[in-house]
Design an enzyme around this catalytic site. Structure first.
Site, PDB file in Angstrom:
ATOM      1  N   PRO A  55      -3.152 -26.749   2.561  1.00  0.00           N
ATOM      2  CA  PRO A  55      -1.688 -26.665   2.483  1.00  0.00           C
ATOM      3  C   PRO A  55      -1.300 -25.918   1.216  1.00  0.00           C
ATOM      4  O   PRO A  55      -1.849 -26.191   0.149  1.00  0.00           O
ATOM      5  CB  PRO A  55      -1.263 -28.132   2.392  1.00  0.00           C
ATOM      6  CG  PRO A  55      -2.450 -28.856   1.847  1.00  0.00           C
ATOM      7  CD  PRO A  55      -3.657 -28.100   2.315  1.00  0.00           C
ATOM      8  N   GLN A  90       2.087 -32.030   6.206  1.00  0.00           N
ATOM      9  CA  GLN A  90       1.903 -32.757   4.944  1.00  0.00           C
ATOM     10  C   GLN A  90       3.238 -33.181   4.337  1.00  0.00           C
ATOM     11  O   GLN A  90       4.169 -32.376   4.243  1.00  0.00           O
ATOM     12  CB  GLN A  90       1.157 -31.900   3.921  1.00  0.00           C
ATOM     13  CG  GLN A  90       0.766 -32.735   2.705  1.00  0.00           C
ATOM     14  CD  GLN A  90       0.184 -31.926   1.568  1.00  0.00           C
ATOM     15  OE1 GLN A  90       0.880 -31.143   0.936  1.00  0.00           O
ATOM     16  NE2 GLN A  90      -1.095 -32.118   1.299  1.00  0.00           N
ATOM     17  N   CYS A 123      -0.557 -33.104  -5.636  1.00  0.00           N
ATOM     18  CA  CYS A 123       0.221 -32.046  -6.289  1.00  0.00           C
ATOM     19  C   CYS A 123       0.359 -32.328  -7.786  1.00  0.00           C
ATOM     20  O   CYS A 123       0.778 -33.409  -8.186  1.00  0.00           O
ATOM     21  CB  CYS A 123       1.597 -31.916  -5.656  1.00  0.00           C
ATOM     22  SG  CYS A 123       2.531 -30.613  -6.467  1.00  0.00           S
ATOM     23  N   LYS A 158      -4.680 -35.989   1.146  1.00  0.00           N
ATOM     24  CA  LYS A 158      -5.279 -34.939   0.310  1.00  0.00           C
ATOM     25  C   LYS A 158      -5.011 -35.296  -1.141  1.00  0.00           C
ATOM     26  O   LYS A 158      -3.889 -35.646  -1.500  1.00  0.00           O
ATOM     27  CB  LYS A 158      -4.677 -33.580   0.639  1.00  0.00           C
ATOM     28  CG  LYS A 158      -5.186 -32.487  -0.292  1.00  0.00           C
ATOM     29  CD  LYS A 158      -4.873 -31.108   0.242  1.00  0.00           C
ATOM     30  CE  LYS A 158      -5.375 -30.031  -0.706  1.00  0.00           C
ATOM     31  NZ  LYS A 158      -4.520 -29.869  -1.887  1.00  0.00           N
ATOM     32  N   ASN A 189     -12.767 -29.315  -1.415  1.00  0.00           N
ATOM     33  CA  ASN A 189     -11.821 -28.226  -1.684  1.00  0.00           C
ATOM     34  C   ASN A 189     -11.914 -27.797  -3.150  1.00  0.00           C
ATOM     35  O   ASN A 189     -12.176 -28.606  -4.024  1.00  0.00           O
ATOM     36  CB  ASN A 189     -10.402 -28.728  -1.340  1.00  0.00           C
ATOM     37  CG  ASN A 189      -9.290 -27.802  -1.793  1.00  0.00           C
ATOM     38  OD1 ASN A 189      -8.414 -28.205  -2.547  1.00  0.00           O
ATOM     39  ND2 ASN A 189      -9.307 -26.575  -1.346  1.00  0.00           N
ATOM     40  N   GLY A 190     -11.651 -26.520  -3.362  1.00  0.00           N
ATOM     41  CA  GLY A 190     -11.576 -25.980  -4.713  1.00  0.00           C
ATOM     42  C   GLY A 190     -12.482 -24.785  -4.903  1.00  0.00           C
ATOM     43  O   GLY A 190     -13.702 -24.903  -4.874  1.00  0.00           O
ATOM     44  N   GLY A 216      -7.949 -22.530   0.186  1.00  0.00           N
ATOM     45  CA  GLY A 216      -6.559 -22.189  -0.103  1.00  0.00           C
ATOM     46  C   GLY A 216      -6.422 -20.742  -0.527  1.00  0.00           C
ATOM     47  O   GLY A 216      -6.312 -19.832   0.300  1.00  0.00           O
ATOM     48  N   ARG A 217      -6.488 -20.528  -1.855  1.00  0.00           N
ATOM     49  CA  ARG A 217      -6.227 -19.177  -2.379  1.00  0.00           C
ATOM     50  C   ARG A 217      -7.163 -18.135  -1.807  1.00  0.00           C
ATOM     51  O   ARG A 217      -6.764 -16.983  -1.604  1.00  0.00           O
ATOM     52  CB  ARG A 217      -6.313 -19.213  -3.908  1.00  0.00           C
ATOM     53  CG  ARG A 217      -5.176 -20.005  -4.530  1.00  0.00           C
ATOM     54  CD  ARG A 217      -5.474 -20.382  -5.952  1.00  0.00           C
ATOM     55  NE  ARG A 217      -6.648 -21.246  -6.026  1.00  0.00           N
ATOM     56  CZ  ARG A 217      -7.249 -21.605  -7.146  1.00  0.00           C
ATOM     57  NH1 ARG A 217      -6.783 -21.177  -8.293  1.00  0.00           N
ATOM     58  NH2 ARG A 217      -8.301 -22.394  -7.130  1.00  0.00           N
TER      59      ARG A 217
HETATM   60  C1  FMN Z   1       0.542 -21.476  -4.143  1.00  0.00           C
HETATM   61  C2  FMN Z   1      -0.082 -22.825  -3.931  1.00  0.00           C
HETATM   62  C3  FMN Z   1       0.644 -23.829  -3.325  1.00  0.00           C
HETATM   63  C4  FMN Z   1       0.060 -25.085  -3.097  1.00  0.00           C
HETATM   64  N1  FMN Z   1       0.768 -26.032  -2.422  1.00  0.00           N
HETATM   65  C5  FMN Z   1       0.155 -27.196  -2.060  1.00  0.00           C
HETATM   66  C6  FMN Z   1       0.797 -28.112  -1.194  1.00  0.00           C
HETATM   67  O1  FMN Z   1       1.920 -27.879  -0.721  1.00  0.00           O
HETATM   68  N2  FMN Z   1       0.133 -29.263  -0.892  1.00  0.00           N
HETATM   69  C7  FMN Z   1      -1.125 -29.546  -1.380  1.00  0.00           C
HETATM   70  O2  FMN Z   1      -1.685 -30.597  -1.067  1.00  0.00           O
HETATM   71  N3  FMN Z   1      -1.758 -28.672  -2.177  1.00  0.00           N
HETATM   72  C8  FMN Z   1      -1.160 -27.505  -2.507  1.00  0.00           C
HETATM   73  N4  FMN Z   1      -1.841 -26.587  -3.243  1.00  0.00           N
HETATM   74  C9  FMN Z   1      -3.245 -26.858  -3.613  1.00  0.00           C
HETATM   75  C10 FMN Z   1      -4.198 -26.277  -2.555  1.00  0.00           C
HETATM   76  O3  FMN Z   1      -4.038 -26.914  -1.313  1.00  0.00           O
HETATM   77  C11 FMN Z   1      -5.654 -26.415  -3.002  1.00  0.00           C
HETATM   78  O4  FMN Z   1      -5.948 -27.775  -3.173  1.00  0.00           O
HETATM   79  C12 FMN Z   1      -5.942 -25.698  -4.305  1.00  0.00           C
HETATM   80  O5  FMN Z   1      -5.358 -24.409  -4.320  1.00  0.00           O
HETATM   81  C13 FMN Z   1      -7.448 -25.569  -4.534  1.00  0.00           C
HETATM   82  O6  FMN Z   1      -8.042 -24.899  -3.460  1.00  0.00           O
HETATM   83  P1  FMN Z   1      -8.414 -23.318  -3.528  1.00  0.00           P
HETATM   84  O7  FMN Z   1      -9.259 -23.130  -4.755  1.00  0.00           O
HETATM   85  O8  FMN Z   1      -9.155 -23.052  -2.265  1.00  0.00           O
HETATM   86  O9  FMN Z   1      -7.129 -22.567  -3.644  1.00  0.00           O
HETATM   87  C14 FMN Z   1      -1.267 -25.342  -3.513  1.00  0.00           C
HETATM   88  C15 FMN Z   1      -1.985 -24.326  -4.140  1.00  0.00           C
HETATM   89  C16 FMN Z   1      -1.417 -23.080  -4.342  1.00  0.00           C
HETATM   90  C17 FMN Z   1      -2.235 -22.002  -4.995  1.00  0.00           C
END
Ligand code: FMN
Length: 376
Positions: free
Chosen positions: A31, A86, A116, A155, A216-217, A240-241
């Site tokens: 998300p 979510q 968050c 999450k 995740n991460g 995510g990213r």
């Molecule tokens: C722009 C952005 C918005 C995010 N919004 C949410 C969100 O709405 N809900 C959530 O649980 N995590 C949110 N996250 C966290 C991501 O879901 C994820 O846990 C985090 O980016 C680490 O994963 P990654 O390294 O694959 O990006 C957000 C991350 C980013 C970069």
């Protein structure tokens, strides 16, 4: 960090179950607020190999009150299954009502945000601050669990800070209260988006619960995907990213895990997908300013890892209109297509070996010349 004894599983699983829902492939789109709206999720699904999509977080209170923006954010396509909606918040009753609305709308899963890190969300509305308030977190889970029949997932981060890395404890509590899967980002709240990779709490949680755990991460490619599975024994991974930068990442990881040929995406395909996404947001957003803002946000990620992507990024930053931005995109990809024809194969999206690239300054000049030609 390695897994705790007994958590290591030599074979990487290809699916996991959330009650009756088979998540296959076990690759989940994370998300992301301001990113994983309907248009972005459509894009990722159309490319393929994503087993579960999750909406951006939505305030439970807003959904309960039927605020149009919250309802917009909770939309999903009739064929977008399984999908998780979510919600975040710290009022158990409001969260329960929001969950009922989600169930009534036909979503597959209610997902609670205990992760968050933003000050705004933590101060008033939950998110990772709930990791410091396990009793309130429990009340929220209980209240939502009692309100809906569909699967409930959570999450979270690995903890609040270095002194409170309590994901295993929270995970156990969630399981006791009827949560059916967990997704854990290895960072703590105070890590924000920094910190040194430490997935031990994901591994520990996995070893302490029976429900599926998703890691995740910083997963961006097959190596980081394999590392998450290997180091934690998780049932699935969430990206995510890495998926904004490279929406083909699921397909690429999936193919490699299955031992299928590498998924190679050429410049023309990248252009098509980006332009299709832009069209999608044009149809969704009310104002040009909103469209341009979202285009810039996505382009900021997408251009990372593309040869001379920084130039397209800068051009986007200065774009005043949607047409400007589309023009920059086309000129950049015209150039990239030509380069790929010259070298006889596509550039990889994620890792571009430097020796494969033309010298920066020369190429900048060539691209600028092409841009000038195109604009005359
Ligand atoms: C722009 C952005 C918005 C995010 N919004 C949410 C969100 O709405 N809900 C959530 O649980 N995590 C949110 N996250 C966290 C991501 O879901 C994820 O846990 C985090 O980016 C680490 O994963 P990654 O390294 O694959 O990006 C957000 C991350 C980013 C970069």
């Amino acid at each position: 960090m390695g897994p705790r004894a007994g958590t290591f599983r030599p074979v990487i699983p290809n699916h996991y179950m959330i009650r009756h829902l088979r998540i296959e492939p076990n690759l989940v789109l994370a998300p992301m607020e301001g990113v994983t709206d309907l248009t972005f999720r459509r894009l990722v699904r159309s490319i393929g190999a994503v087993g579960l999509t999750v909406t951006e977080f939505i305030a439970g209170e807003a959904l309960r009150r039927g605020i149009p923006k919250a309802e917009m954010m909770a939309r999903f396509d009739p064929d977008e299954h399984p999908v998780a909606i979510q919600i975040y918040g710290r009022n158990p009753e409001a969260m329960a009502e929001a969950a009922r609305a989600i169930e009534d709308a036909g979503a597959d899963i209610v997902d609670l945000n205990f992760g968050c890190p933003s000050k705004k969300v933590c101060a008033h509305s939950g998110g990772s601050s709930l990791l410091r308030e396990p009793e309130l977190a429990r009340q929220i889970v209980k209240s939502v669990r009692a309100a809906v029949k569909i699967p409930l997932t959570v999450k979270m981060r690995s903890g609040y800070d270095a002194g409170l890395r309590n994901a295993p404890y929270i995970g156990r509590m969630c399981q006791e209260e009827g949560v059916e899967a967990l997704a854990i980002h290895w960072r703590t709240r105070t890590d924000q988006y920094g910190g040194v990779r430490a997935v031990d709490k994901i591994a520990e949680t996995k070893s302490r619960v029976k429900i599926p755990v998703v890691g995740n991460g910083d997963i961006v490619d097959i190596a980081s995907a394999r590392a998450m599975f290997r180091d934690t024994g998780v049932d699935g991974i969430m990206i995510g990213r890495g998926a904004i930068k490279n929406p083909w990442v699921f397909k690429q990881i999936h193919a490699q895990l299955l031992g299928l040929p590498e998924v190679v995406v050429d410049a023309d395909e990248k252009r098509k997908v980006l332009l299709r996404y832009f069209e999608g947001i044009r149809a969704e957003f009310k104002t040009d300013r909103g469209v341009l803002g979202r285009m810039k946000k996505i382009a900021n990620y997408f251009t990372h890892g593309l040869p001379h992507g920084s130039e397209l990024r800068v051009a986007f930053l200065h774009a005043q209109t949607i047409d400007d931005a589309i023009g920059h995109t086309n000129r950049y990809f015209d150039w990239l297509c030509e380069e790929e024809i010259k070298r006889g194969r596509p550039f990889a999206h994620t890792a571009v070996p430097v020796h494969d690239l033309p010298v920066g300054a020369d190429q900048s000049a060539a691209w600028a010349a092409q841009r000038d030609r195109a604009s005359t």
